[in-house]
Design a protein around this motif. Structure first.
Motif, mmCIF file in Angstrom:
data_model
loop_
_atom_site.group_PDB
_atom_site.id
_atom_site.type_symbol
_atom_site.label_atom_id
_atom_site.label_comp_id
_atom_site.label_asym_id
_atom_site.label_seq_id
_atom_site.Cartn_x
_atom_site.Cartn_y
_atom_site.Cartn_z
ATOM 1 N N ARG A 67 6.201 -3.765 -2.750
ATOM 2 C CA ARG A 67 6.115 -2.340 -3.330
ATOM 3 C C ARG A 67 4.786 -2.521 -4.045
ATOM 4 O O ARG A 67 3.965 -1.472 -4.026
ATOM 5 C CB ARG A 67 7.274 -1.938 -4.105
ATOM 6 N N ASP A 68 4.754 -3.440 -4.853
ATOM 7 C CA ASP A 68 3.543 -3.643 -5.799
ATOM 8 C C ASP A 68 2.035 -3.791 -4.730
ATOM 9 O O ASP A 68 1.182 -3.344 -5.358
ATOM 10 C CB ASP A 68 3.522 -5.056 -6.410
ATOM 11 N N LEU A 69 2.143 -4.634 -3.723
ATOM 12 C CA LEU A 69 1.148 -4.566 -2.797
ATOM 13 C C LEU A 69 0.588 -3.402 -2.443
ATOM 14 O O LEU A 69 -0.616 -3.082 -2.216
ATOM 15 C CB LEU A 69 1.484 -5.742 -1.792
ATOM 16 N N VAL A 70 1.585 -2.522 -1.946
ATOM 17 C CA VAL A 70 1.178 -1.167 -1.463
ATOM 18 C C VAL A 70 0.717 -0.381 -2.511
ATOM 19 O O VAL A 70 -0.565 0.331 -2.095
ATOM 20 C CB VAL A 70 2.506 -0.525 -1.046
ATOM 21 N N GLN A 71 1.029 -0.618 -3.733
ATOM 22 C CA GLN A 71 0.381 0.269 -4.774
ATOM 23 C C GLN A 71 -1.024 -0.292 -5.269
ATOM 24 O O GLN A 71 -1.881 0.539 -5.851
ATOM 25 C CB GLN A 71 1.207 0.136 -6.247
ATOM 26 N N ARG A 72 -1.443 -1.352 -5.163
ATOM 27 C CA ARG A 72 -2.801 -1.835 -5.287
ATOM 28 C C ARG A 72 -3.598 -2.180 -4.181
ATOM 29 O O ARG A 72 -4.612 -2.776 -4.081
ATOM 30 C CB ARG A 72 -2.593 -3.308 -6.289
ATOM 31 N N PHE A 73 -2.973 -1.808 -2.928
ATOM 32 C CA PHE A 73 -3.842 -1.971 -1.748
ATOM 33 C C PHE A 73 -5.074 -1.351 -1.731
ATOM 34 O O PHE A 73 -5.948 -2.117 -1.002
ATOM 35 C CB PHE A 73 -2.799 -1.638 -0.667
ATOM 36 N N GLN A 74 -5.154 -0.220 -2.204
ATOM 37 C CA GLN A 74 -6.597 0.299 -2.013
ATOM 38 C C GLN A 74 -7.722 -0.414 -3.042
ATOM 39 O O GLN A 74 -8.923 -0.843 -2.323
ATOM 40 C CB GLN A 74 -6.595 1.826 -2.577
ATOM 41 N N THR A 75 -7.366 -0.803 -3.986
ATOM 42 C CA THR A 75 -8.329 -1.435 -4.944
ATOM 43 C C THR A 75 -8.500 -2.958 -4.500
ATOM 44 O O THR A 75 -9.761 -3.423 -4.543
ATOM 45 C CB THR A 75 -8.024 -1.267 -6.456
ATOM 46 N N ASP A 76 -7.392 -3.573 -4.073
ATOM 47 C CA ASP A 76 -7.436 -5.007 -3.846
ATOM 48 C C ASP A 76 -7.574 -5.664 -2.472
ATOM 49 O O ASP A 76 -7.663 -6.707 -2.456
ATOM 50 C CB ASP A 76 -6.105 -5.715 -4.606
ATOM 51 N N PRO A 110 15.687 -4.662 2.531
ATOM 52 C CA PRO A 110 15.069 -4.730 3.970
ATOM 53 C C PRO A 110 14.276 -3.531 4.699
ATOM 54 O O PRO A 110 13.379 -3.676 5.216
ATOM 55 C CB PRO A 110 16.249 -5.342 4.772
ATOM 56 N N GLU A 111 14.897 -2.379 4.222
ATOM 57 C CA GLU A 111 14.439 -1.317 4.862
ATOM 58 C C GLU A 111 13.087 -0.812 4.182
ATOM 59 O O GLU A 111 12.015 -0.520 5.023
ATOM 60 C CB GLU A 111 15.445 0.107 4.628
ATOM 61 N N GLU A 112 13.274 -1.089 3.022
ATOM 62 C CA GLU A 112 11.643 -0.699 2.254
ATOM 63 C C GLU A 112 10.855 -1.810 2.514
ATOM 64 O O GLU A 112 9.446 -1.464 3.121
ATOM 65 C CB GLU A 112 12.048 -0.572 0.668
ATOM 66 N N TYR A 113 11.037 -2.837 2.779
ATOM 67 C CA TYR A 113 10.361 -4.178 3.147
ATOM 68 C C TYR A 113 9.548 -3.969 4.390
ATOM 69 O O TYR A 113 8.318 -3.977 4.551
ATOM 70 C CB TYR A 113 10.950 -5.671 2.890
ATOM 71 N N GLU A 114 10.321 -3.383 5.074
ATOM 72 C CA GLU A 114 9.595 -3.359 6.532
ATOM 73 C C GLU A 114 8.791 -2.016 6.486
ATOM 74 O O GLU A 114 7.609 -2.032 7.007
ATOM 75 C CB GLU A 114 11.120 -3.214 7.666
ATOM 76 N N ALA A 115 9.139 -1.051 5.696
ATOM 77 C CA ALA A 115 8.141 0.332 5.584
ATOM 78 C C ALA A 115 6.951 -0.290 4.761
ATOM 79 O O ALA A 115 5.838 0.333 5.336
ATOM 80 C CB ALA A 115 8.908 1.385 4.833
ATOM 81 N N ASN A 116 6.870 -1.176 3.808
ATOM 82 C CA ASN A 116 5.926 -1.558 2.944
ATOM 83 C C ASN A 116 4.872 -2.211 3.931
ATOM 84 O O ASN A 116 3.767 -2.076 4.039
ATOM 85 C CB ASN A 116 6.344 -2.353 1.801
ATOM 86 N N LEU A 117 5.410 -3.250 4.662
ATOM 87 C CA LEU A 117 4.543 -4.197 5.687
ATOM 88 C C LEU A 117 3.965 -2.990 6.693
ATOM 89 O O LEU A 117 2.660 -3.231 6.661
ATOM 90 C CB LEU A 117 5.444 -5.087 6.406
ATOM 91 N N ASN A 118 4.783 -2.231 7.444
ATOM 92 C CA ASN A 118 4.275 -1.269 8.313
ATOM 93 C C ASN A 118 2.976 -0.399 7.595
ATOM 94 O O ASN A 118 2.091 -0.121 8.352
ATOM 95 C CB ASN A 118 5.148 -0.427 8.917
ATOM 96 N N HIS A 119 3.194 0.093 6.502
ATOM 97 C CA HIS A 119 2.347 0.925 5.690
ATOM 98 C C HIS A 119 1.030 -0.058 5.586
ATOM 99 O O HIS A 119 -0.179 0.734 5.512
ATOM 100 C CB HIS A 119 3.015 1.340 4.447
ATOM 101 N N MET A 120 0.899 -0.952 4.938
ATOM 102 C CA MET A 120 -0.308 -1.850 4.668
ATOM 103 C C MET A 120 -1.043 -2.209 6.091
ATOM 104 O O MET A 120 -2.212 -2.261 6.020
ATOM 105 C CB MET A 120 0.223 -3.264 4.108
#
Length: 215
Positions: A67-76, A110-120
């Protein structure tokens, strides 16, 4: 080697990646790149094939979940325009369910984990030459241990996600388990999560083997 000359390799993750790297961007002189597997990858690439001029950047942040990676994905990630991206995340997604059981707001199921990986992976589609998903690790021999059993679920999600997006998948947990046949987990990580240098070398070796690095 699969990583082409002049490539920028960005490695993002949690504390296993971070290991005291420089802020805001983990690269530079001395220990600016941190003390994790990222530093080992950088040192081996620079020493064995300096002519390739591969630039390695550490963007790990201790305590991060997917979840944190998604939030900082643009800048980082996106703003740094990497050619290659490795993502090693998930152990905190699992761990918080066990060390903070009364704080469901910090749990990543798990459901959110999968969604986060897919989003990134959707965000980097067409923007990086290769994305690499590296499994989280837990140094526990007993597969019936609750946290170790949960890890299998998250690893399966990561593998499925990698296949869906044609990303490279590296099963670091399996590499650890080969070593754990010959030594106790506490000889690699006192808390079964944060590796010593032997543990970091296992991660670095797994990545470098996957990309065709040779001495």
């Amino acid at each position: 080697m699969l990583i082409h000359k002049g490539s920028k390799l960005l490695m993002i993750g949690d504390s296993v990646t971070d290991a005291e790297r420089k802020r805001p961007v983990g690269e530079g002189r001395g220990e600016d790149i941190g003390k994790s597997y990222v530093a080992i990858v950088n040192a081996l690439l620079n020493s064995a094939c300096p002519e390739e001029q591969i630039r390695v950047i550490n963007m790990g942040v201790s305590g991060n979940t997917s979840r944190d990676l998604v939030q900082r994905f643009q800048t980082d990630v996106l703003d740094l325009n990497p050619d290659w991206l490795t993502i090693m995340i998930g152990i905190n997604d699992i761990w918080r369910q066990f060390d903070a059981p009364l704080r469901p707001e910090v749990h990543v199921y798990p459901e959110e984990y999968e969604a986060n990986l897919n989003h990134m992976l959707e965000l980097v589609k067409g923007k990086v030459k290769q994305t690499v998903l590296m499994t989280p690790v837990f140094m526990e021999r007993n597969r019936q241990d609750e946290m170790r059993a949960a890890l299998d679920t998250y690893i399966a999600i990561m593998k499925k996600t990698a296949e869906r997006h044609n990303a490279m998948f590296i099963d670091v947990q399996s590499a650890y388990e080969q070593v754990l046949e010959h030594m106790h987990p506490m000889n690699i990580a006192w808390d079964r999560v944060h590796p010593n240098m032997t543990g970091h070398m296992i991660i670095a070796r797994s990545f470098l083997k996957a990309v065709g690095f040779h001495w």
